[in-house]
Scaffold this motif. Structure first.
Motif, PDB file in Angstrom:
ATOM      1  N   ASP A 291       0.904  -1.133  -0.043  1.00  0.00           N
ATOM      2  CA  ASP A 291       0.122   0.184  -0.019  1.00  0.00           C
ATOM      3  C   ASP A 291       0.784   1.171  -0.107  1.00  0.00           C
ATOM      4  O   ASP A 291       1.824   1.371   0.797  1.00  0.00           O
ATOM      5  CB  ASP A 291      -1.030  -0.122   1.148  1.00  0.00           C
ATOM      6  CG  ASP A 291      -1.943  -0.869   1.255  1.00  0.00           C
ATOM      7  OD1 ASP A 291      -1.867  -1.638   0.181  1.00  0.00           O
ATOM      8  OD2 ASP A 291      -2.871  -1.071   2.189  1.00  0.00           O
ATOM      9  N   THR A 292       0.781   2.212  -1.143  1.00  0.00           N
ATOM     10  CA  THR A 292       1.693   3.292  -1.052  1.00  0.00           C
ATOM     11  C   THR A 292       0.601   4.403  -1.500  1.00  0.00           C
ATOM     12  O   THR A 292      -0.548   4.403  -2.012  1.00  0.00           O
ATOM     13  CB  THR A 292       2.747   2.760  -2.051  1.00  0.00           C
ATOM     14  OG1 THR A 292       3.459   4.078  -1.961  1.00  0.00           O
ATOM     15  CG2 THR A 292       2.394   2.726  -3.684  1.00  0.00           C
ATOM     16  N   VAL A 293       1.382   5.716  -1.413  1.00  0.00           N
ATOM     17  CA  VAL A 293       0.588   6.810  -2.104  1.00  0.00           C
ATOM     18  C   VAL A 293       1.201   7.254  -3.138  1.00  0.00           C
ATOM     19  O   VAL A 293       2.345   7.161  -3.684  1.00  0.00           O
ATOM     20  CB  VAL A 293       1.209   8.152  -1.162  1.00  0.00           C
ATOM     21  CG1 VAL A 293       0.507   9.432  -1.750  1.00  0.00           C
ATOM     22  CG2 VAL A 293       0.687   7.827   0.369  1.00  0.00           C
ATOM     23  N   LYS A 301      -2.823  13.381  -4.627  1.00  0.00           N
ATOM     24  CA  LYS A 301      -2.273  12.082  -4.106  1.00  0.00           C
ATOM     25  C   LYS A 301      -3.642  11.152  -3.608  1.00  0.00           C
ATOM     26  O   LYS A 301      -4.534  11.628  -3.282  1.00  0.00           O
ATOM     27  CB  LYS A 301      -1.697  12.439  -2.564  1.00  0.00           C
ATOM     28  CG  LYS A 301      -0.282  13.081  -3.070  1.00  0.00           C
ATOM     29  CD  LYS A 301       0.303  13.152  -1.700  1.00  0.00           C
ATOM     30  CE  LYS A 301       1.657  13.889  -1.897  1.00  0.00           C
ATOM     31  NZ  LYS A 301       2.425  14.034  -0.610  1.00  0.00           N
ATOM     32  N   PHE A 302      -3.161   9.960  -3.519  1.00  0.00           N
ATOM     33  CA  PHE A 302      -4.444   8.930  -3.304  1.00  0.00           C
ATOM     34  C   PHE A 302      -3.595   7.695  -2.819  1.00  0.00           C
ATOM     35  O   PHE A 302      -2.514   7.416  -3.112  1.00  0.00           O
ATOM     36  CB  PHE A 302      -5.232   8.603  -4.460  1.00  0.00           C
ATOM     37  CG  PHE A 302      -4.828   7.712  -5.519  1.00  0.00           C
ATOM     38  CD1 PHE A 302      -4.896   6.396  -5.695  1.00  0.00           C
ATOM     39  CD2 PHE A 302      -3.879   8.527  -6.678  1.00  0.00           C
ATOM     40  CE1 PHE A 302      -4.231   5.699  -6.585  1.00  0.00           C
ATOM     41  CE2 PHE A 302      -3.622   7.705  -7.562  1.00  0.00           C
ATOM     42  CZ  PHE A 302      -3.674   6.456  -7.712  1.00  0.00           C
ATOM     43  N   THR A 303      -4.256   6.972  -1.783  1.00  0.00           N
ATOM     44  CA  THR A 303      -3.490   5.748  -1.502  1.00  0.00           C
ATOM     45  C   THR A 303      -3.838   4.707  -2.438  1.00  0.00           C
ATOM     46  O   THR A 303      -5.061   4.215  -2.722  1.00  0.00           O
ATOM     47  CB  THR A 303      -4.367   5.195  -0.029  1.00  0.00           C
ATOM     48  OG1 THR A 303      -3.950   6.314   0.747  1.00  0.00           O
ATOM     49  CG2 THR A 303      -3.611   4.052   0.516  1.00  0.00           C
ATOM     50  N   ALA A 304      -3.031   3.965  -2.775  1.00  0.00           N
ATOM     51  CA  ALA A 304      -3.008   2.730  -3.892  1.00  0.00           C
ATOM     52  C   ALA A 304      -2.589   1.390  -3.147  1.00  0.00           C
ATOM     53  O   ALA A 304      -1.443   1.376  -2.343  1.00  0.00           O
ATOM     54  CB  ALA A 304      -2.146   3.218  -4.965  1.00  0.00           C
ATOM     55  N   GLN A 305      -3.500   0.399  -3.407  1.00  0.00           N
ATOM     56  CA  GLN A 305      -3.095  -1.031  -3.047  1.00  0.00           C
ATOM     57  C   GLN A 305      -2.657  -1.438  -4.333  1.00  0.00           C
ATOM     58  O   GLN A 305      -3.093  -1.719  -5.449  1.00  0.00           O
ATOM     59  CB  GLN A 305      -4.508  -1.711  -2.748  1.00  0.00           C
ATOM     60  CG  GLN A 305      -4.098  -3.000  -2.217  1.00  0.00           C
ATOM     61  CD  GLN A 305      -5.453  -3.865  -1.626  1.00  0.00           C
ATOM     62  OE1 GLN A 305      -6.191  -4.198  -2.585  1.00  0.00           O
ATOM     63  NE2 GLN A 305      -5.546  -3.750  -0.248  1.00  0.00           N
TER      64      GLN A 305
END
Length: 729
Positions: A291-293, A301-305
């Motif tokens: 899980d990263t930005v 920006k968003f949190t990506a799996q």
């Protein structure tokens, strides 16, 4: 609630009460009102019952309940009825806004004539845990029929039971909302499993990539929720599906031939290092997930799996890479809300015991001080002061423990002494355990190492296990709960909670960590000790917290003998500093008088704290100027020259951090800045760099003396007669 009014009837209508006979008769009606409100399952019906009873009680013509909706000086009508209990028409829902604003600001009761129409008004503010949230408003259309003085006390008594009843219904709504969020998270968890299945399908298709490229492209394009981006071994994008366009904001044509670093990894050196790590991890069999930005084309920006895997040809050689990602920002936010809801529910179980402990300390303070005021004996005064100070320190310790448990999880995993953590958490529940006759025992092996843990989150896990253990032994003869901390091999620390309860069946043990599974009734369907319990989320959340610590949680149980839960956590580097709460205030030795005279500016919106600081510093011979706000403090600072400025962090209009920045910009010389705060460290941390010293409330007089007079180590001031009021050196 009705028990409250039964007790109140014995207190108020006693032999020394100076109330009218009619008021005495009304107490029975108030007790019935408490029963009826408690029996109402619908909020709207509960408010209607409240208004009808109050109208009848004081012989009014109509009544309304107004809510603030978060605005401190306005209200809206939640419900209004007439003397017959019929809903008021919209044109009849008028009220005196000035009275409502005043009550929401000043609280209390209002009995007066209306401004908008000939009427007599009686209204009372409703206070909840976080301040006033509404007003109970009744009136008579005949202005000559004024309410008598008994109505004021009646309304206060009604408000005392109406406010908690209303907040209880609100709490139930929040609980149901939390359950909905939990079900959504369960859906997302299933969706995540589906994503993993899709990743396995993609890996299978990689083996036939050369023969089925068209077929593979169609599969990639079919996924709109996931961004699927394929690259060659040089990192140039070869496939960019519809989901990727939706998530990242780039079109397929814009990405053709571009480097993946320019599209997917746009967060400087950290992203470059992460990409290297992903490629290294996929050099062998298997893939890489994290899980990263990430950023969209527009920079948001968003949190990506992210799942990352190598694409291999028939000979097993790497011919490219596949990056599968999904925007999980909303899911992570909901998960944080769920964790916070569970923590707040745990705090709710502590409320009665903590309130009892605070009342004990307050009784010691008020009792001894009132006794001292009636005595001229210096020894009595000294003993009263010492007992009051000891009680205040105990209350401060309890407040610190509650703040440590409730604070957001911002510290992360640090070396943590689980023995200290157990002692502090058990201190929060020992009163409720003792009240129910449950023996709570603690064991801490001396050779137990520190754990690598987030102190607040593991405390939440322990509190959940203690609560479950207390429930388990409730109906047994031997009510005993034991908490033990010990080493678990060379690499782990074990925290165990054992109860002498009824035990857990083998079938239940296999499912006990599943969300929504409970042995106390489905989704709160059972009742324990008068409180609804059994949402099935506590152990599921605890298990998730422990797994995030790279640990494990295990259960051992025998029917009829009891249950033990083991929380096993990685041990910490024993040379690293331990994460522990701030120690209790210690006595500090200071001289009998100041060695010089300082000009001190004190800024605090609380008059008691402001007076305390001024009294202590003036007694040391310093010249003190006091201000009640940041704006007043800046005016005073501009009119004089000061050696030291003391300011509270949380003040209306301008907090301590901003005030100190203004002082620094206006000061031509060195001015010592001392910040005082009662907020948790995380909340006031932003202001601490602006200060030379920080004092955490509550603190003793010697602490502020030491902080202020440390200025004298660097500076000497002229004799007192050479300094004017508020002047500096």
């Amino acid at each position: 609630m009705s028990g409250f009014f039964t007790d109140l009837d014995r207190v108020v209508v006693g032999p020394d009460a100076a109330l009218s006979g009619g008021f005495e008769r009304h107490l029975a009606t108030l007790a019935d009102l408490g029963h009826d409100m408690a029996a109402s399952s619908d909020l709207d019906e509960m408010v209607r019952v409240l208004l009808v009873r109050v109208i009848d009680l004081v012989d009014a013509d109509r009544g309304m309940l107004l809510l603030t909706d978060g605005e401190p000086d306005t209200g809206r009508v939640f419900k209004g009825v007439d003397a017959l209990g019929e809903p008021l028409l919209s044109e009849d829902l008028h009220y005196d806004r000035g009275i409502v604003r005043r009550l929401l600001r000043d609280h209390g009761v209002a009995l007066e004539a209306g401004d908008d129409a000939p009427s007599t008004i009686a209204a009372v503010a409703l206070r909840g845990a976080h301040g006033p949230f509404g007003v109970l408003y009744i009136d008579r259309s005949d202005a000559t029929r004024a309410f008598d003085a008994d109505v004021s006390l009646l309304l206060q008594l009604v408000a005392a039971q109406a406010a908690p009843a209303f907040e209880l219904h609100r709490h139930d709504e929040e609980r149901r909302r939390s359950e909905r969020v939990s079900m959504e998270n369960e859906f997302l968890r299933r969706l995540s499993r589906r994503q993993a299945e899709q990743s396995r399908v993609v890996e299978t298709l990689n083996e036939k990539l050369s023969e089925t490229s068209t077929f593979l492209e169609s599969i990639l394009e079919s996924s709109t929720e996931h961004a699927l981006v394929a690259t060659d071994v040089a990192g140039r994008i070869t496939t960019f599906n519809t989901g990727a366009s939706r998530i990242y904001g780039w079109t397929k044509s814009e990405t053709e031939g571009r480097k993946r670093l320019d599209v997917l990894f746009r967060d400087s050196d950290r992203s470059t290092g992460l990409l290297d790590e992903m490629i290294q991890a996929t050099s062998g069999p298997g893939g890489f997930s994290v899980d990263t930005v990430r950023r969209t084309k527009a920079g948001a920006k968003f949190t990506a799996q992210v799942g990352f895997t190598a694409i291999r040809d028939g000979d097993g050689e790497v011919v490219g890479y596949l990056d599968v990602s999904k925007d999980v920002t909303d899911q992570q936010r909901m998960r944080r809300q769920l964790l916070l809801s569970e923590k707040m529910a745990s705090l709710g179980t502590l409320a009665a015991g903590v309130a009892h402990e605070f009342n004990n300390q307050l009784q010691g303070i008020t009792g001894f001080l009132s006794h001292a005021l009636s005595s001229d004996d210096p020894a009595t005064w000294r003993r009263a002061m010492q007992v009051g100070l000891d009680a205040a320190n105990r209350a401060a310790t309890l407040t610190g423990r509650l703040q440590a448990f409730a604070r957001p999880n911002v510290t992360g995993r640090q070396p943590t002494d689980l023995g200290d953590l157990v002692e502090e958490t058990c201190a929060l529940v020992e009163r409720s355990f003792a009240t129910e006759g449950v023996t709570l025992v603690q064991h801490h092996d001396e050779d137990a190492p520190r754990a690598c843990a987030d102190r607040s989150r593991i405390s939440q896990v322990l509190l959940n296990l203690l609560t479950n253990a207390r429930h388990a032994v409730f109906e047994t003869d031997t009510r005993r709960v034991e908490v033990r901390v010990a080493a678990d091999g060379d690499e782990h620390v074990r925290l165990s909670v054992t109860d002498t309860g009824c035990g857990i069946t083998e079938e239940s043990q296999s499912r006990i960590f599943e969300p929504f599974f409970t042995t106390k009734g489905a989704l709160g369907g059972s009742v324990y000790d008068g409180k609804v319990s059994g949402t099935g989320l506590g152990l599921a959340i605890s298990s998730g917290i422990v797994q995030e610590h790279d640990g494990r949680i295990e259960v051992e149980s025998r029917m009829g003998e009891g249950t033990t839960f083991h929380v096993v956590l990685p041990r910490a580097d024993q040379d690293a500093p331990s994460a522990s709460p701030a120690p209790a205030p210690q006595a500090v030795e200071v001289g009998a008088g100041a060695v010089g005279r300082l000009a001190v500016l004190v800024v605090d919106d609380d008059p008691v704290v402001r007076a305390f600081l001024a009294e202590v510093l003036q007694a040391r011979g310093h010249v003190v100027t006091a201000a009640e706000s940041g704006a007043d403090g800046l005016r005073a600072f501009g009119e004089g020259v000061f050696d030291v400025v003391v300011a509270d962090y949380k003040m209306p209009g301008m907090n301590g951090g901003r005030f100190f920045r203004e002082v620094a910009s206006r000061s031509s010389g060195a001015v010592r800045r001392i910040l005082i705060t009662g907020c948790p460290d995380e909340e006031s941390a932003v202001a601490r760099p602006e200060a030379d010293d920080t004092l955490q409330k509550p603190f003793r007089d010697v602490a502020i003396i030491k902080a202020v007079e440390s200025t004298l180590r660097q500076t000497r001031c002229p004799e007192p007669e050479l300094r004017g009021p508020g002047a500096g050196c």
